[in-house]
Design a protein around this motif. Structure first.
Motif: not given
Length: 151
Positions: A77-81, A84-85, A111
């Motif tokens: 989730l950290g990489y996905f966030t 997105l940011v 990803q």
């Protein structure tokens, strides 16, 4: 002939009732010359103890499993966030090209390997930390079950 003290026929409502005097148990035999029967022999008393794998082991297992889930989840989730940011807040960074490919596309393609890395991290921490604790708790539970069946 009674060992009990005589009780008054009436008592005043505010007068406390006297306590019973302490009586020593009398031997249970019929004739005074009969010897006292010995107490039946009992097996040695084992003090009660908690089972081996009790609350502390389960608490350690829960915390290790919680750490494992958090590490793997935060990796994916950290990489996905981050992706997105960067897409929302830094479109200039995402539109730059690296080796002829836009950075946004490159980060999107990464990803899948990051998700595979999170799965590998989850399995690694399971084998290294969680599975040995679970195996130890399982062994102690089986040992306690055998001890309980022997009683």
């Amino acid at each position: 002939m009674s060992y009990d003290p005589p009780q008054p026929s009436y008592t005043h409502p505010w007068q406390p009732i006297p306590p019973e005097p302490h009586r020593t148990p009398q031997p249970s035999y019929t004739y005074p010359w009969q010897p006292v029967a010995p107490e039946p022999s009992r097996p040695p008393h084992r003090p009660h103890r908690e089972p081996l794998g009790h609350h502390s082991d389960l608490r350690v297992l829960r915390s290790a499993y919680r750490w494992q889930r958090r590490t793997a989840t935060l990796t994916a989730l950290g990489y996905f966030t981050l992706f997105l940011v960067l897409s929302a807040c830094a479109p200039g960074v995402m539109s730059r090209t690296a080796a002829g490919i836009p950075a946004g596309l490159l980060l999107a393609l990464l990803q899948l390997p990051v998700t595979c890395l999170a799965i590998a991290l989850y399995e690694h921490t399971a084998r290294r930390h969680v599975d040995p604790l679970a195996a130890r708790i399982r062994r102690t539970a089986e040992l306690d079950a055998r001890r309980g069946a022997g009683r």
